[in-house]
Design a protein around this motif. Structure first.
Motif, mmCIF file in Angstrom:
data_model
loop_
_atom_site.group_PDB
_atom_site.id
_atom_site.type_symbol
_atom_site.label_atom_id
_atom_site.label_comp_id
_atom_site.label_asym_id
_atom_site.label_seq_id
_atom_site.Cartn_x
_atom_site.Cartn_y
_atom_site.Cartn_z
ATOM 1 N N THR A 139 4.786 -21.354 -21.058
ATOM 2 C CA THR A 139 4.551 -20.132 -20.291
ATOM 3 C C THR A 139 4.192 -20.482 -18.857
ATOM 4 N N TYR A 140 4.852 -19.817 -17.932
ATOM 5 C CA TYR A 140 4.561 -19.982 -16.513
ATOM 6 C C TYR A 140 4.150 -18.638 -15.918
ATOM 7 N N TRP A 141 3.358 -18.730 -14.859
ATOM 8 C CA TRP A 141 2.880 -17.543 -14.154
ATOM 9 C C TRP A 141 3.276 -17.623 -12.692
ATOM 10 N N GLY A 142 3.623 -16.474 -12.136
ATOM 11 C CA GLY A 142 3.825 -16.388 -10.707
ATOM 12 C C GLY A 142 2.510 -16.053 -10.026
ATOM 13 N N GLN A 143 2.553 -16.086 -8.686
ATOM 14 C CA GLN A 143 1.354 -15.687 -7.959
ATOM 15 C C GLN A 143 1.249 -14.171 -8.030
ATOM 16 N N GLY A 144 0.087 -13.626 -7.888
ATOM 17 C CA GLY A 144 -0.085 -12.186 -7.953
ATOM 18 C C GLY A 144 0.384 -11.498 -6.692
ATOM 19 N N THR A 145 0.747 -10.239 -6.858
ATOM 20 C CA THR A 145 1.081 -9.409 -5.703
ATOM 21 C C THR A 145 0.255 -8.135 -5.785
ATOM 22 N N GLN A 146 -0.422 -7.804 -4.696
ATOM 23 C CA GLN A 146 -1.351 -6.675 -4.683
ATOM 24 C C GLN A 146 -0.607 -5.354 -4.545
ATOM 25 N N VAL A 147 -0.955 -4.424 -5.413
ATOM 26 C CA VAL A 147 -0.479 -3.047 -5.315
ATOM 27 C C VAL A 147 -1.705 -2.161 -5.142
ATOM 28 N N THR A 148 -1.718 -1.388 -4.065
ATOM 29 C CA THR A 148 -2.824 -0.483 -3.788
ATOM 30 C C THR A 148 -2.275 0.924 -3.621
ATOM 31 N N VAL A 149 -2.800 1.840 -4.410
ATOM 32 C CA VAL A 149 -2.357 3.235 -4.362
ATOM 33 C C VAL A 149 -3.529 4.077 -3.867
ATOM 34 N N SER A 150 -3.337 4.721 -2.729
ATOM 35 C CA SER A 150 -4.401 5.539 -2.151
ATOM 36 C C SER A 150 -4.265 6.984 -2.626
ATOM 37 N N SER A 151 -5.400 7.630 -2.746
ATOM 38 C CA SER A 151 -5.385 9.025 -3.227
ATOM 39 C C SER A 151 -5.266 10.014 -2.071
ATOM 40 N N LEU B 261 0.852 -1.187 0.000
ATOM 41 C CA LEU B 261 0.000 0.000 0.000
ATOM 42 C C LEU B 261 0.885 1.234 0.000
ATOM 43 N N VAL B 262 0.593 2.164 -0.894
ATOM 44 C CA VAL B 262 1.391 3.382 -0.990
ATOM 45 C C VAL B 262 0.477 4.546 -1.354
ATOM 46 N N GLN B 263 0.860 5.733 -0.956
ATOM 47 C CA GLN B 263 0.091 6.915 -1.331
ATOM 48 C C GLN B 263 0.409 7.326 -2.765
ATOM 49 N N ALA B 264 -0.521 8.010 -3.372
ATOM 50 C CA ALA B 264 -0.310 8.514 -4.722
ATOM 51 C C ALA B 264 0.960 9.366 -4.753
ATOM 52 N N GLY B 265 1.739 9.152 -5.807
ATOM 53 C CA GLY B 265 3.013 9.845 -5.935
ATOM 54 C C GLY B 265 4.183 9.064 -5.387
ATOM 55 N N GLY B 266 3.886 7.987 -4.671
ATOM 56 C CA GLY B 266 4.933 7.180 -4.072
ATOM 57 C C GLY B 266 5.505 6.153 -5.033
ATOM 58 N N ASP C 299 7.314 4.297 -10.065
ATOM 59 C CA ASP C 299 7.394 5.624 -9.475
ATOM 60 C C ASP C 299 6.173 6.443 -9.861
ATOM 61 N N SER C 300 5.958 7.526 -9.150
ATOM 62 C CA SER C 300 4.823 8.424 -9.427
ATOM 63 C C SER C 300 3.529 7.633 -9.548
ATOM 64 N N LEU C 301 3.302 6.763 -8.590
ATOM 65 C CA LEU C 301 2.138 5.889 -8.648
ATOM 66 C C LEU C 301 0.846 6.671 -8.544
ATOM 67 N N LYS C 302 -0.157 6.157 -9.253
ATOM 68 C CA LYS C 302 -1.473 6.777 -9.286
ATOM 69 C C LYS C 302 -2.510 5.778 -8.777
ATOM 70 N N PRO C 303 -3.642 6.269 -8.290
ATOM 71 C CA PRO C 303 -4.681 5.335 -7.830
ATOM 72 C C PRO C 303 -5.089 4.332 -8.912
ATOM 73 N N GLU C 304 -5.045 4.737 -10.157
ATOM 74 C CA GLU C 304 -5.431 3.815 -11.231
ATOM 75 C C GLU C 304 -4.400 2.722 -11.484
ATOM 76 N N ASP C 305 -3.263 2.773 -10.812
ATOM 77 C CA ASP C 305 -2.292 1.685 -10.882
ATOM 78 C C ASP C 305 -2.653 0.543 -9.924
#
Length: 117
Positions: free
Chosen positions: A105-117, A10-15, A80-86
């Motif tokens: 083709t192989y896939w890894g497990q997902g990792t959640q990215v949350t950008v707060s406004s 979890l990161v704030q917008a712009g982070g 960088d410069s993360l936005k909520p839509e990321d």
């Protein structure tokens, strides 16, 4: 063969955040390595791709903000410069040439990215 992703959070917008994806197992080569993201409405988008030669491709929405790189069997995505839509689940994927020369083709497990406004 496995792909292990890490680095979401979890990161704030712009982070910034850095994601990593490491391949392990028995294979001859990996090409390309790719980051996708999947939004809550299940849309999956190619975010960035890197080939063995280092050629990179980015989605227009992340150009200039995200940087993909690769060192041997580990791919990273510097965001960088993360936005909520990321906000999304980020997944790594790669094409492996297996010892029998088949390409899979192989896939890894997902990792959640949350950008707060």
């Amino acid at each position: 063969v496995q792909l292990q992703a890490s680095g979401g959070g979890l990161v704030q917008a712009g982070g910034s955040l850095k994601l990593s994806c490491t391949a392990s197992g028995s294979f001859r080569s990996i090409n390309p390595m790719v980051w996708y993201r999947q939004t809550p409405d299940k849309q999956r988008e190619l975010v960035a791709k890197i080939t063995t030669r280092g050629t990179t491709t980015y989605a227009d929405s992340v150009k200039g903000r995200f940087t993909i790189s690769r060192v041997q069997n580990t791919m990273t995505l510097q965001m960088d410069s993360l936005k909520p839509e990321d906000t999304a689940v980020y997944l790594c994927s790669a094409n492996f040439e297996l010892p029998d020369r088949l390409i899979r083709t192989y896939w890894g497990q997902g990792t959640q990215v949350t950008v707060s406004s």
